[in-house]
Scaffold this motif. Structure first.
Motif, PDB file in Angstrom:
ATOM      1  N   LEU A  32      19.552 -26.637   6.046  1.00 44.66           N
ATOM      2  CA  LEU A  32      19.585 -26.805   4.599  1.00 44.66           C
ATOM      3  C   LEU A  32      20.075 -25.475   4.032  1.00 44.66           C
ATOM      4  CD1 LEU A  32      19.030 -28.269   1.972  1.00 44.66           C
ATOM      5  CD2 LEU A  32      16.590 -27.916   2.326  1.00 44.66           C
ATOM      6  N   ARG A 184      17.378 -32.789   6.472  1.00 45.35           N
ATOM      7  CA  ARG A 184      17.500 -31.668   7.399  1.00 45.35           C
ATOM      8  C   ARG A 184      16.676 -31.903   8.663  1.00 45.35           C
ATOM      9  NH1 ARG A 184      14.621 -26.999   6.382  1.00 45.35           N
ATOM     10  NH2 ARG A 184      12.906 -28.480   6.109  1.00 45.35           N
ATOM     11  N   THR A 189      22.983 -32.046   7.894  1.00 47.66           N
ATOM     12  CA  THR A 189      23.289 -30.725   7.351  1.00 47.66           C
ATOM     13  C   THR A 189      23.522 -30.862   5.854  1.00 47.66           C
ATOM     14  OG1 THR A 189      24.387 -30.221   9.446  1.00 47.66           O
ATOM     15  CG2 THR A 189      24.707 -28.670   7.636  1.00 47.66           C
TER      16      THR A 189
END
Length: 247
Positions: A32, A184, A189
């Motif tokens: 993250l 996440r 991503t």
């Protein structure tokens, strides 16, 4: 390959003025990531350049080792709220259903399976009770949650959000960051253009700090240091002190 995004020698300009110059960084999957920097630093420009939403002067961008046109169906984008026409006559459910279109194929319309999935996405952001409301009737925070639900409906691997917390209420911000952390944890991503430095430690795993050029990219602890942050924010020492960075 575990690389989600690699950027090398990226340059972007508007009307002959360089907005971003010589940006290079790499992000691994399952992070993250906060994109931070002062106003006018080029944060949104960087995000749009990564997604080929604006032209670049030069540079190389690879998402999971591929060019954006090769992997676009695995990428979700949530623009700034002021980039969206909230007067467009569409319901909350229909707005989320748009997220299913890329995987439906040409000329196909969403059916029962897609509508059930759209409701599930609305449930994740606690907006299922607003499914048949017009999008323009919602508050800023509710609208932002709906567009996150639309991104979820795409079943993407990478998520790019431009200032998702601007103009939202505390409850919506909490819901949004919780969903992003869940993504996440699932190995997705997530990239977030963000301006509230006080939340950096609690929100992100990594930071991309820019001010026209890349200042630093890495773990929050390595970026969020006075000597590094001061390079980006320069004379804004009082502002940095307000968010707990003593310079």
């Amino acid at each position: 390959m575990n690389i989600a995004l690699s950027v090398s020698d990226l340059h972007v300009s508007y009307y002959g003025n360089e907005a971003i110059t010589n940006v290079n960084f790499t992000i691994e999957k399952g992070n993250l990531v906060g994109i931070i920097g002062p106003n006018g630093a080029g944060k949104s420009t960087l995000l749009k350049a990564l997604l080929s939403l604006i032209p670049i002067d030069k540079g190389n961008i690879r998402i999971c080792g591929k060019q954006i046109h090769e992997i676009r169906k695995k990428v979700a984008y949530v623009p700034q709220r002021n980039d969206i026409d909230w007067d467009f006559p569409i319901t909350v459910l229909d707005a989320v259903l748009i997220g299913t279109y890329p995987k439906l194929g040409l000329l196909k319309r969403p059916k029962k399976k897609e509508k059930e999935w759209a409701y599930e996405c609305l449930e994740q952001v606690h907006m299922e009770n607003f499914a048949h409301r017009q999008i323009g009737e919602l508050s800023g925070g509710q609208q932002q949650r709906v567009f996150l639900a639309r991104a979820l409906a795409q079943k993407s691997e990478l998520f790019f959000l431009d200032e998702p917390f601007v103009g939202v209420d505390v409850s919506s911000e909490k819901t949004i960051i919780n969903v992003l952390k869940e993504l996440r944890d699932e190995g997705k991503t997530v990239f977030v253009v963000h301006h509230d430095l006080s939340k950096a430690h609690s929100y992100f795993d990594q930071l991309v700090l820019i001010n026209k050029e890349l200042i630093e990219c890495g773990e929050v602890e390595s970026v969020f240091r006075p000597e590094v942050m001061a390079k980006a924010y320069k004379d804004q020492f009082s502002f940095l002190n307000e968010v707990g960075i003593n310079v």
